[in-house]
Write an enzyme that holds these catalytic residues in place. Structure first.
Site, PDB file in Angstrom:
ATOM      1  N   CYS A 189      -7.564  20.647  26.964  1.00  0.00           N
ATOM      2  CA  CYS A 189      -8.310  20.812  25.712  1.00  0.00           C
ATOM      3  C   CYS A 189      -7.638  21.889  24.871  1.00  0.00           C
ATOM      4  CB  CYS A 189      -9.780  21.134  25.975  1.00  0.00           C
ATOM      5  SG  CYS A 189     -10.064  22.599  26.986  1.00  0.00           S
ATOM      6  N   ASP A 237      -7.058  24.893  46.059  1.00  0.00           N
ATOM      7  CA  ASP A 237      -6.090  25.090  44.983  1.00  0.00           C
ATOM      8  C   ASP A 237      -5.329  23.788  44.772  1.00  0.00           C
ATOM      9  OD1 ASP A 237      -4.091  25.808  43.252  1.00  0.00           O
ATOM     10  OD2 ASP A 237      -3.487  27.604  44.360  1.00  0.00           O
TER      11      ASP A 237
END
Length: 431
Positions: free
Chosen positions: A361, A292
């Site tokens: 994005c 993580d």
């Protein structure tokens, strides 16, 4: 009609149900469909194109269907989806009317909707006669855009640029490739256009794996905008770089190809398998690590850190039209909180004097500009390191006045367009 023709439309009906009724991402639904392997490549491609067209043009298609129903209200879900598939073929894909209508009626028979065959036949025959003329009168971009996205983009970018965004979404994106070396040579071999940033661009369609250089590991698929963040570190030869949230690995490949010593980190071990496979095909090396990125710690900080944070992907709707149907404002808020945590921790992972590049994005400011403003207001260890157009092949249109990359669908139209992307470069101050 052949059995495979009907089967392809049956697969398309299943995929449309999975996306619109079960909120399954299109790519996941497509990859998991048990009947796809039994279709020939042409029928698989048709099924994918058909569903993508419905998702891209859903607002228009539903308006056309509703206008051609003789009774108020929409029919049950399966019938509605069959009408959507038929309308997409008749109005947007140029399928002969007899083929689109006959297969829709056969599909209704096969899927337990025989009592609706007459309705399907009547509606689609009218759409076959009048649908294209009706579509020409529609406000396509606005109809196909959910209200919340339209309003958020109009607030952020104004009506004119929002129009550019939604109209760009009406068209499938081209195929962009990043090559390890010799872009001029491979532009010729691939019959591609060499863009100012070094990306090679081809029309979409066809089998990617059959293109020259794929098997040899010469290039990989990567949108022009997605290729920009890894270009902003300068000389990476021998430098240690952490690529956080690395899957599917396009930026990892770029960093490795530049000579960096890369640690590619992602929470998903399954997605990292794809990263490893891509690196193997490309004959590139990186340390691949399942962890993580919001909590992972390193023995020593890196010279450079790239954080390609999980995001709504609203900048990639040209390639993934299901995003229009799956994302919600709540998703944006949840993702923004996660991005904030990742960005704050990324500062700890870069050494003093090193470079941190943050990108998404997404064309939502909450996932881009607002994240950088928040970080700079609370962490005095970092400062902006502005990007200049010269670093990006002179593409001034996608660099904002703060020295950040902010590309939007609708920009760079003379080059064939670009995905929406945000990139900020920061420097951790020397201690």
């Amino acid at each position: 009609m052949t059995e495979t023709t009907i089967a392809a439309r049956g697969v398309a009906l299943d995929l449309l149900r999975d996306v619109l009724r079960k909120s399954v991402p299109f790519d996941d639904a497509f990859d998991a469909h048990p009947e796809l392997s039994g279709l020939d490549p042409r029928d698989r491609s048709f099924a994918r194109l058909l569903v993508a067209t419905v998702l891209r043009r859903l607002g228009q298609i539903d308006a056309l269907v509703l206008a051609c129903l003789t009774k108020p209200g929409l029919p049950k879900a399966t019938v509605h989806d069959i009408l959507r598939l038929g309308t997409a073929q008749l109005v947007f894909l140029g399928t002969p009317a007899h083929a689109a209508v006959d297969t829709a009626v056969e599909l209704a028979e096969a899927r337990g909707a025989a009592p609706y065959k007459g309705l399907i036949n009547a509606v689609l025959r009218r759409i076959g006669r009048e649908g294209k003329a009706m579509a020409d009168q529609q406000d396509a971009g606005r109809l196909n855009t959910p209200d919340w996205l339209w309003l958020s983009w109009r607030t952020a970018y104004g009506t004119g640029r929002t129009r550019g965004i939604v109209e760009a979404h009406l068209h499938e994106a081209p195929l962009d490739l990043t090559v390890k070396a010799d872009p001029e040579l491979w532009a010729e071999r691939l019959q591609a256009r060499l863009l100012p940033t070094g990306t090679l661009r081809r029309p979409s369609g066809g089998s990617i794996t059959e293109l020259p250089g794929f098997a040899e590991g010469v290039w990989w698929v990567q949108d022009l905008a997605a290729s920009l963040p890894a270009k902003l570190f300068g000389d990476l030869r021998g430098r240690r770089v952490f690529d956080l949230c690395a899957a599917p690995g396009g930026k990892t490949a770029q960093l490795a190809a530049q000579g960096a010593r890369v640690v590619a980190l992602d929470r998903s071990a399954r997605r990292l398998e794809r990263v490893a496979e891509n690196l193997s095909r490309l004959h590139l090396e990186a340390e691949v690590l399942a962890a993580d990125a919001a909590t992972w710690t390193a023995e020593e900080p890196a010279d450079a850190v790239l954080l390609d944070a999980p995001c709504s992907a609203t900048g990639a709707i040209r390639r993934h039209p299901d995003i229009l149907r799956l994302k919600t404002p709540d998703d944006i808020a949840k993702l923004a909180r996660a991005q904030s945590r990742l960005l704050a921790h990324a500062v700890d992972l870069v050494k003093p004097g090193g470079t941190l590049v943050y990108c998404t994005c997404s064309i939502q400011p909450e996932e881009g500009e607002a994240q950088i403003d928040r970080l700079l207001s609370r962490d005095e260890r970092v400062e902006r390191h502005p990007v200049t157009p010269d670093e990006l092949g002179g593409l001034t249109e996608i660099v904002n006045d703060r020295g950040e990359v902010r590309s939007l669908p609708g920009m760079l139209a003379d080059l064939g367009g670009v995905d929406g992307f945000f990139v900020a470069r920061l420097r951790r101050k020397a201690e």
